[in-house]
Design a protein around this motif. Sequence first.
Motif, PDB file in Angstrom:
ATOM      1  N   ALA A  28       0.671  -1.481  -0.110  1.00 15.32           N
ATOM      2  CA  ALA A  28      -0.151  -0.014   0.005  1.00 15.32           C
ATOM      3  C   ALA A  28       0.958   1.566  -0.420  1.00 15.32           C
ATOM      4  O   ALA A  28       2.293   1.504   0.569  1.00 15.32           O
ATOM      5  CB  ALA A  28      -1.117   0.283   0.806  1.00 15.32           C
ATOM      6  N   PHE A  29      -0.176   2.023  -0.512  1.00 20.76           N
ATOM      7  CA  PHE A  29       1.121   3.896  -0.943  1.00 20.76           C
ATOM      8  C   PHE A  29       0.505   4.995  -0.876  1.00 20.76           C
ATOM      9  O   PHE A  29      -0.849   4.397  -1.172  1.00 20.76           O
ATOM     10  CB  PHE A  29       2.004   3.343  -1.280  1.00 20.76           C
ATOM     11  N   VAL A  30       0.408   6.223  -1.137  1.00 25.78           N
ATOM     12  CA  VAL A  30       0.103   6.650  -1.050  1.00 25.78           C
ATOM     13  C   VAL A  30       0.564   7.514  -2.200  1.00 25.78           C
ATOM     14  O   VAL A  30       1.411   7.758  -1.980  1.00 25.78           O
ATOM     15  CB  VAL A  30       0.208   8.107   0.024  1.00 25.78           C
ATOM     16  N   ALA A  31      -0.541   7.825  -3.295  1.00 29.90           N
ATOM     17  CA  ALA A  31      -0.241   8.256  -3.777  1.00 29.90           C
ATOM     18  C   ALA A  31      -1.397   9.829  -4.417  1.00 29.90           C
ATOM     19  O   ALA A  31      -2.525  10.559  -4.055  1.00 29.90           O
ATOM     20  CB  ALA A  31      -0.801   8.020  -5.443  1.00 29.90           C
ATOM     21  N   GLU A  32       0.264  11.087  -4.661  1.00 34.73           N
ATOM     22  CA  GLU A  32      -0.689  12.393  -4.903  1.00 34.73           C
ATOM     23  C   GLU A  32      -0.995  12.144  -6.089  1.00 34.73           C
ATOM     24  O   GLU A  32      -0.516  12.779  -7.345  1.00 34.73           O
ATOM     25  CB  GLU A  32       0.445  12.905  -4.575  1.00 34.73           C
ATOM     26  N   ILE A  33      -1.985  12.750  -6.372  1.00 35.36           N
ATOM     27  CA  ILE A  33      -3.114  13.012  -7.095  1.00 35.36           C
ATOM     28  C   ILE A  33      -4.340  14.571  -7.241  1.00 35.36           C
ATOM     29  O   ILE A  33      -4.852  14.320  -6.275  1.00 35.36           O
ATOM     30  CB  ILE A  33      -3.875  12.359  -7.458  1.00 35.36           C
ATOM     31  N   ASN A  34      -3.886  15.491  -8.189  1.00 28.52           N
ATOM     32  CA  ASN A  34      -4.611  17.205  -8.498  1.00 28.52           C
ATOM     33  C   ASN A  34      -4.776  17.325  -6.547  1.00 28.52           C
ATOM     34  O   ASN A  34      -6.507  17.670  -6.376  1.00 28.52           O
ATOM     35  CB  ASN A  34      -5.870  16.408  -8.846  1.00 28.52           C
ATOM     36  N   ASN A  35      -3.524  16.760  -6.051  1.00 27.83           N
ATOM     37  CA  ASN A  35      -3.638  18.287  -4.924  1.00 27.83           C
ATOM     38  C   ASN A  35      -4.767  16.905  -3.906  1.00 27.83           C
ATOM     39  O   ASN A  35      -4.549  17.992  -2.758  1.00 27.83           O
ATOM     40  CB  ASN A  35      -4.236  19.848  -4.961  1.00 27.83           C
ATOM     41  N   GLY A  36      -4.603  15.737  -3.612  1.00 27.30           N
ATOM     42  CA  GLY A  36      -4.769  15.071  -2.067  1.00 27.30           C
ATOM     43  C   GLY A  36      -4.208  14.264  -2.635  1.00 27.30           C
ATOM     44  O   GLY A  36      -3.449  13.675  -3.155  1.00 27.30           O
ATOM     45  N   LYS A  37      -3.929  13.788  -1.680  1.00 28.60           N
ATOM     46  CA  LYS A  37      -3.360  12.158  -1.743  1.00 28.60           C
ATOM     47  C   LYS A  37      -4.538  10.806  -1.564  1.00 28.60           C
ATOM     48  O   LYS A  37      -5.447  10.677  -0.129  1.00 28.60           O
ATOM     49  CB  LYS A  37      -2.650  12.821  -0.244  1.00 28.60           C
ATOM     50  N   GLN A  38      -4.386  10.154  -2.000  1.00 25.80           N
ATOM     51  CA  GLN A  38      -5.523   8.731  -1.863  1.00 25.80           C
ATOM     52  C   GLN A  38      -4.275   7.564  -1.491  1.00 25.80           C
ATOM     53  O   GLN A  38      -3.180   7.221  -2.258  1.00 25.80           O
ATOM     54  CB  GLN A  38      -5.938   8.742  -3.277  1.00 25.80           C
ATOM     55  N   THR A  56      -8.891   4.124  -2.210  1.00 27.34           N
ATOM     56  CA  THR A  56      -9.319   5.681  -1.627  1.00 27.34           C
ATOM     57  C   THR A  56      -9.537   6.310  -2.382  1.00 27.34           C
ATOM     58  O   THR A  56      -9.028   6.688  -3.830  1.00 27.34           O
ATOM     59  CB  THR A  56      -9.258   6.174  -0.431  1.00 27.34           C
ATOM     60  N   ASN A  57     -10.616   7.361  -2.841  1.00 24.77           N
ATOM     61  CA  ASN A  57     -11.131   7.863  -3.757  1.00 24.77           C
ATOM     62  C   ASN A  57     -11.934   8.886  -3.186  1.00 24.77           C
ATOM     63  O   ASN A  57     -13.641   9.607  -3.479  1.00 24.77           O
ATOM     64  CB  ASN A  57     -11.977   7.795  -5.409  1.00 24.77           C
ATOM     65  N   ASN A  58     -11.250   9.688  -2.236  1.00 31.26           N
ATOM     66  CA  ASN A  58     -12.532  10.901  -1.159  1.00 31.26           C
ATOM     67  C   ASN A  58     -12.501  12.342  -1.408  1.00 31.26           C
ATOM     68  O   ASN A  58     -12.436  13.531  -0.621  1.00 31.26           O
ATOM     69  CB  ASN A  58     -12.177  10.116   0.428  1.00 31.26           C
ATOM     70  N   ARG A  59     -10.872  12.773  -1.800  1.00 35.51           N
ATOM     71  CA  ARG A  59     -11.369  14.127  -2.015  1.00 35.51           C
ATOM     72  C   ARG A  59     -10.433  15.072  -0.808  1.00 35.51           C
ATOM     73  O   ARG A  59     -11.109  15.860  -0.283  1.00 35.51           O
ATOM     74  CB  ARG A  59     -12.057  15.366  -2.650  1.00 35.51           C
ATOM     75  N   SER A  60      -9.601  13.654  -0.040  1.00 34.78           N
ATOM     76  CA  SER A  60      -9.331  14.249   1.071  1.00 34.78           C
ATOM     77  C   SER A  60      -7.886  13.852   0.862  1.00 34.78           C
ATOM     78  O   SER A  60      -7.501  13.335   0.164  1.00 34.78           O
ATOM     79  CB  SER A  60      -9.814  12.985   2.132  1.00 34.78           C
ATOM     80  N   LEU A  61      -6.799  13.675   2.681  1.00 33.72           N
ATOM     81  CA  LEU A  61      -5.906  13.369   2.764  1.00 33.72           C
ATOM     82  C   LEU A  61      -5.259  12.699   3.089  1.00 33.72           C
ATOM     83  O   LEU A  61      -6.126  12.341   4.159  1.00 33.72           O
ATOM     84  CB  LEU A  61      -4.678  14.583   2.532  1.00 33.72           C
ATOM     85  N   ASN A  62      -5.442  11.118   2.816  1.00 34.12           N
ATOM     86  CA  ASN A  62      -5.139  10.036   2.947  1.00 34.12           C
ATOM     87  C   ASN A  62      -3.706   9.958   3.243  1.00 34.12           C
ATOM     88  O   ASN A  62      -2.805   9.781   2.375  1.00 34.12           O
ATOM     89  CB  ASN A  62      -5.904   8.631   1.918  1.00 34.12           C
ATOM     90  N   THR A 107      -4.032   7.545   7.945  1.00 35.80           N
ATOM     91  CA  THR A 107      -4.209   8.857   9.039  1.00 35.80           C
ATOM     92  C   THR A 107      -5.146   9.448   8.125  1.00 35.80           C
ATOM     93  O   THR A 107      -4.758   9.379   6.426  1.00 35.80           O
ATOM     94  CB  THR A 107      -3.651   9.869   9.412  1.00 35.80           C
ATOM     95  N   SER A 108      -6.761   9.777   7.894  1.00 38.94           N
ATOM     96  CA  SER A 108      -7.254  10.653   7.171  1.00 38.94           C
ATOM     97  C   SER A 108      -8.103  12.084   7.207  1.00 38.94           C
ATOM     98  O   SER A 108      -8.627  11.770   8.781  1.00 38.94           O
ATOM     99  CB  SER A 108      -8.636   9.905   6.103  1.00 38.94           C
ATOM    100  N   TYR A 109      -7.796  12.849   6.733  1.00 44.45           N
ATOM    101  CA  TYR A 109      -8.581  14.218   6.971  1.00 44.45           C
ATOM    102  C   TYR A 109     -10.111  13.962   5.861  1.00 44.45           C
ATOM    103  O   TYR A 109     -11.128  15.113   6.703  1.00 44.45           O
ATOM    104  CB  TYR A 109      -8.115  15.555   6.588  1.00 44.45           C
ATOM    105  N   LEU A 110     -10.657  12.676   6.287  1.00 43.29           N
ATOM    106  CA  LEU A 110     -11.899  13.020   5.276  1.00 43.29           C
ATOM    107  C   LEU A 110     -12.910  13.696   6.623  1.00 43.29           C
ATOM    108  O   LEU A 110     -13.672  14.117   5.805  1.00 43.29           O
ATOM    109  CB  LEU A 110     -12.431  11.073   5.811  1.00 43.29           C
ATOM    110  N   ASP A 111     -13.034  13.523   7.727  1.00 42.24           N
ATOM    111  CA  ASP A 111     -13.662  14.406   8.999  1.00 42.24           C
ATOM    112  C   ASP A 111     -13.640  15.270   9.350  1.00 42.24           C
ATOM    113  O   ASP A 111     -14.092  16.297  10.380  1.00 42.24           O
ATOM    114  CB  ASP A 111     -14.350  13.637  10.055  1.00 42.24           C
ATOM    115  N   GLY A 112     -12.465  16.539   8.531  1.00 38.86           N
ATOM    116  CA  GLY A 112     -12.127  17.411   8.644  1.00 38.86           C
ATOM    117  C   GLY A 112     -10.932  17.498   9.526  1.00 38.86           C
ATOM    118  O   GLY A 112     -10.203  18.559   9.298  1.00 38.86           O
ATOM    119  N   ASN A 113     -10.992  16.611  10.256  1.00 40.65           N
ATOM    120  CA  ASN A 113      -9.624  16.427  11.533  1.00 40.65           C
ATOM    121  C   ASN A 113      -8.249  15.316  11.427  1.00 40.65           C
ATOM    122  O   ASN A 113      -9.227  14.356  10.498  1.00 40.65           O
ATOM    123  CB  ASN A 113     -10.196  16.279  13.272  1.00 40.65           C
TER     124      ASN A 113
END
Length: 332
Positions: free
Chosen positions: A70-80, A95-101, A116-122
């Motif tokens: 698993a890894f983090v891919a930085e795409i269109n200012n988001g990280k999925q 993931t495809n949630n327009r957040s930072l993961n 860790t995700s900013y999915l809920d703002g924090n």
Amino acid sequence: MHVSVWGKLERRGDDIFLDAFLYEGEAGRKVLRKVYTGSKGVVRAMVHRLSNMIIERYTGQRGVAGTQIAFVAEINNGKQLHVMGYDGYRPRPLTNNRSLNLFPHWSPGKRFLAFTSYLDGNPDIHVMDLTTGEIRNVVAFQGANITPAWSPDGKQLAFASSFDGDSDIYTIEASGGTKLRQLTFSPASDFSPTWSPSGIEIAFSSDRGGSLQIYVMDADGSNVRRLTFEGRYNTAPAWSPDGRWIAYTCRNKQGSLKICRVTPDGRQSVQVTQSVGDHESASWSPDGRHIVFSVASRGESDIYSVHYDGSGLVRLTSGPYRASSPSWSLWE
């Protein structure tokens, strides 16, 4: 010992047959024959079974074919979050949630992924069930909740949180986010925990000594001791599956980030990687023979792997994104 493998693939109706032979010695003495059959879609899995069988025959330990990264891919200012085969095969999004993961980490058994995700703002810690796609928020304290790490038995998550001011190390039950326990109480920043294979100890990063270094403590937070003393930047430890080494990100004398490893008693350390760029986020293969990590150079970032001694560098990603924070799965 000289070992060679010969095999052929043959289509018979709707099935594919893999007929493989194993030979030993300079004379090529045949010692084994294996036949696998299945549909076209499982040819890769058949080859993985053959590869792992051969490795286990001669080393006594399973091979890593079939494991995932698993890894983090930085795409269109988001990280999925993405996942790919151990050799970089077929990277695909989780993931495809327009957040930072960030900071993915596999559970034992490969069913869950903590991150860790900013999915809920924090910046909260979530757990994804990879069989259903369900995502649960398990650590949602005020402040940053980062760098989750599963315990070897899969029952606990160690993580860093700043909800009480500075960043400290905590553990919590992975199943429901209960039984919170604080392990470090330093006024400095403690983060990036990693469990020993026995579950008895936890290594982590801290700047409590005036520079960022690797420390080890018992799993209850007692008996803290410093492992690294060379250089002023050593972080992101990852304990090897056999318990003999802790890989981490170090800064060399030229100012570049590399992957180093140190013994759990701190008596022996060595720089593993040598190539250009900044190397970070080490993660061990489940057999302890390889290390995967990210390399940032000239505005790009990709995932690479090496043998634990630094040889055999292989690039695993070359996608249209910056790839970082790899995490190698355990066996199922």
